[in-house]
Every structure is written in C-alpha cells, then in structure tokens.
Design a protein around this motif. Structure first.
Motif, mmCIF file in Angstrom:
data_model
loop_
_atom_site.group_PDB
_atom_site.id
_atom_site.type_symbol
_atom_site.label_atom_id
_atom_site.label_comp_id
_atom_site.label_asym_id
_atom_site.label_seq_id
_atom_site.Cartn_x
_atom_site.Cartn_y
_atom_site.Cartn_z
ATOM 1 N N UNK A 24 1.063 -1.196 0.063
ATOM 2 C CA UNK A 24 0.331 0.071 -0.186
ATOM 3 C C UNK A 24 0.765 1.143 0.026
ATOM 4 N N UNK A 25 1.241 2.497 -1.492
ATOM 5 C CA UNK A 25 1.537 2.823 -1.444
ATOM 6 C C UNK A 25 1.442 4.287 -0.476
ATOM 7 N N UNK A 26 2.427 5.298 -0.418
ATOM 8 C CA UNK A 26 1.489 6.338 0.120
ATOM 9 C C UNK A 26 1.022 7.348 -0.693
ATOM 10 N N UNK A 27 -0.409 7.561 0.662
ATOM 11 C CA UNK A 27 -1.574 8.389 -0.310
ATOM 12 C C UNK A 27 -1.626 9.533 -1.255
ATOM 13 N N UNK A 28 -1.779 9.375 -2.715
ATOM 14 C CA UNK A 28 -1.282 10.802 -3.120
ATOM 15 C C UNK A 28 -0.024 9.666 -4.425
ATOM 16 N N UNK A 29 0.662 8.685 -4.185
ATOM 17 C CA UNK A 29 2.355 8.603 -5.276
ATOM 18 C C UNK A 29 1.606 7.979 -5.850
ATOM 19 N N UNK A 30 1.777 8.599 -7.415
ATOM 20 C CA UNK A 30 1.526 7.818 -8.385
ATOM 21 C C UNK A 30 1.556 6.568 -8.901
ATOM 22 N N UNK A 31 3.191 6.764 -8.312
ATOM 23 C CA UNK A 31 4.264 5.791 -8.868
ATOM 24 C C UNK A 31 4.848 4.503 -8.373
ATOM 25 N N UNK A 32 4.483 3.272 -8.249
ATOM 26 C CA UNK A 32 4.716 2.914 -7.433
ATOM 27 C C UNK A 32 5.437 1.485 -8.261
ATOM 28 N N UNK A 33 6.716 1.038 -7.207
ATOM 29 C CA UNK A 33 8.081 -0.167 -8.261
ATOM 30 C C UNK A 33 7.923 -1.215 -6.497
ATOM 31 N N UNK A 34 8.835 -2.210 -7.656
ATOM 32 C CA UNK A 34 8.326 -3.302 -6.652
ATOM 33 C C UNK A 34 10.281 -3.807 -7.052
ATOM 34 N N UNK A 35 10.979 -4.277 -6.358
ATOM 35 C CA UNK A 35 12.169 -3.765 -5.824
ATOM 36 C C UNK A 35 12.517 -5.194 -5.345
ATOM 37 N N UNK A 36 13.796 -6.523 -5.917
ATOM 38 C CA UNK A 36 14.429 -7.431 -5.488
ATOM 39 C C UNK A 36 15.459 -7.015 -4.650
ATOM 40 N N UNK A 37 16.321 -6.996 -3.868
ATOM 41 C CA UNK A 37 16.978 -6.882 -3.347
ATOM 42 C C UNK A 37 18.151 -8.479 -2.649
ATOM 43 N N UNK A 38 19.307 -8.691 -2.698
ATOM 44 C CA UNK A 38 19.504 -9.916 -2.156
ATOM 45 C C UNK A 38 21.052 -9.131 -1.841
ATOM 46 N N UNK A 39 21.222 -10.355 -0.212
ATOM 47 C CA UNK A 39 21.780 -9.545 0.215
ATOM 48 C C UNK A 39 23.494 -9.269 -0.142
ATOM 49 N N UNK A 40 23.736 -8.174 0.382
ATOM 50 C CA UNK A 40 25.101 -7.457 -0.458
ATOM 51 C C UNK A 40 24.902 -7.058 -1.501
ATOM 52 N N UNK A 41 24.109 -6.887 -2.191
ATOM 53 C CA UNK A 41 23.049 -6.025 -3.572
ATOM 54 C C UNK A 41 22.640 -4.882 -3.329
ATOM 55 N N UNK A 42 22.791 -4.149 -4.404
ATOM 56 C CA UNK A 42 21.336 -2.723 -4.141
ATOM 57 C C UNK A 42 20.125 -3.691 -4.739
ATOM 58 N N UNK A 43 19.340 -2.888 -5.123
ATOM 59 C CA UNK A 43 18.043 -2.989 -4.839
ATOM 60 C C UNK A 43 17.373 -3.194 -6.424
ATOM 61 N N UNK A 44 17.205 -4.248 -7.074
ATOM 62 C CA UNK A 44 16.715 -4.457 -8.662
ATOM 63 C C UNK A 44 15.854 -4.324 -9.025
ATOM 64 N N UNK A 45 14.814 -3.304 -9.841
ATOM 65 C CA UNK A 45 13.800 -2.484 -10.640
ATOM 66 C C UNK A 45 13.380 -4.198 -10.957
ATOM 67 N N UNK A 46 11.772 -4.386 -9.859
ATOM 68 C CA UNK A 46 11.128 -6.385 -10.816
ATOM 69 C C UNK A 46 10.428 -5.058 -11.935
ATOM 70 N N UNK A 47 9.434 -4.053 -11.351
ATOM 71 C CA UNK A 47 8.557 -3.075 -12.106
ATOM 72 C C UNK A 47 7.705 -2.314 -12.004
ATOM 73 N N UNK A 48 7.802 -0.853 -12.785
ATOM 74 C CA UNK A 48 7.331 0.118 -12.002
ATOM 75 C C UNK A 48 5.825 0.879 -12.976
#
Lengths: 113, 111
Positions: A24-48
């Motif tokens: 559930x995103x912050x109210x009013x936020x139009x853009x939503x992202x799903x990221x996958x983060x594996x230990x020791x790595x930066x987030x990897x965008x799955x879908x926007x």
C-alpha cells in the motif's frame, strides 16, 4: 504522513510453491515500484507502475512473476512457481511522480527452501 | 563497466570520525543524485536528494556532486554508532528514466 506498508514481513515457502506480496503506497503517490534486493546488493527494479499502467517491467521474470496495481493504489506481486534463487527481500516503493525521491516500505523477506 | 560503482566496504570507523562515502558513474546524462541509508531488516531511507553539481548540507550530512569528474560523495561529521548502516547511492537522468543504484557501502561506527 503514513509510510509505505508491506505485508507479510517474512515468508518461508518450498520451491515450486506460489507466494504473493502486498503493498500500500503513500497516499497520492502515482508511481509504485517493486524491487528485489539480494543480501549485499543494491535493489533491482522488477516493475514500475505509473497509476495502474506499467512503465517498466524489463527485468521482471515474466514466466514466474506477475504484478498488478489495483485501481492505481495497492499492488500485489506474485511468484509462481518459486525457485531457490528467488530468496531475497522484496521492497515496494512509491513516489509522487517518476522523478521524485522514492519512499520504501520495510520489505518482505522471502526464503525459498 | 557498471553505470554506477560503489565500494561495498565494509568501512569501520571510531565514534566521532568524519566518514566519506563515494560513488562514481559513467553516464554524463545523470542529473539527480540520491543517498539512501538502510538499516538491517529495514527498507532504504532517503537521506539526501540533489540536482546537478555542488554541495548540500543537512545536519551532520553533506552531499557533494562533481559532474565533471562523475563523482558523488556523502560526508558524515561526528559519526555516531546509530549511523552504522548500509549507504546506497542512486541516480538517474537523461533518456533512461530508470533509477540506477550502487551496491551499497556497509559502515560500522564503533563506540
């Protein structure tokens, strides 16, 4: 301002099972992202999403992952069937628009055994 | 070559030290630069958000962008044990509207 809410916080499943995560995103936020983060790595965008339309899903393994954003607000991410390499933290983030800072939830830690 | 390079550390400093965290990048079109802090078992939290070159200060934190060298830094003054976390840089701009992330630097501030 309430933050980005995610559930569940933790999930353990066996390989080949299915799992779903909710955001559930912050109210009013139009853009939503799903990221996958594996230990020791930066987030990897799955879908926007921009409202309820997909902007970028180029790194989503579409044979097993799916996502939808209901009425431009909440979103679900599903994995079916899960593989061992899907063990990671799945982070949801939202922003006012595409070039605004992202605000993250605390993620769902998935373990696939 | 990765678009964004960040030394993963780990970096260990004594309490009160000045910490310098850095990222380099290759895409000269990047315009927006962010630093996030991530505590264990938490999501990333936005610390600093800057546009183009120059410095931005917020309390003990200073973000610096040098576009000519394609180099960004985050300085933490008077570091505290509560600053122990992973620090991630992120940036975007130009035709590629995707946010590009560094790997994150793990920082430990020892009392």
């Amino acid at each position: 301002e309430a933050g980005v809410a995610q559930s569940p916080r933790y999930k353990i499943i066996e390989k080949r099972q299915s799992v779903a995560f909710w955001c559930n995103p912050i109210s009013g936020h139009a853009t939503l992202y799903w990221y996958q983060q594996i230990l020791g790595q930066g987030p990897k965008l799955l879908i926007q999403f921009q409202n309820n339309g997909v902007v970028d899903d180029s790194q989503l393994p579409k044979d097993r992952f799916s996502a939808e954003r209901l009425k431009g607000v909440d979103s679900t991410l599903k994995i079916q069937p899960a593989k061992l390499e899907d063990s990671a933290v799945y982070l949801c983030a939202s922003s006012l628009q595409g070039n605004s800072p992202l605000h993250f939830g605390n993620g769902t830690r998935l373990t696939v055994t | 070559q990765k678009e964004v390079e960040q030394d993963p550390g780990p970096l260990s400093v004594p309490e009160g030290a000045i910490v310098s965290l850095n990222c380099t990048y290759s895409n000269s079109a990047f315009q927006y630069f962010m630093w996030y802090r991530q505590y264990s078992r938490k999501g990333p939290e936005l610390l600093m958000y800057t546009y183009s070159s120059g410095n931005k200060e917020d309390g003990r934190f200073t973000a610096q962008v040098d576009k000519s060298s394609k180099y960004i830094s985050l300085f933490i003054r008077d570091s505290q044990p509560s600053d122990s976390a992973t620090y991630l840089c992120a940036m975007w701009g130009g035709n590629n509207r995707k946010l590009i992330w560094g790997l994150g630097t793990s920082l430990a501030v020892n009392p």
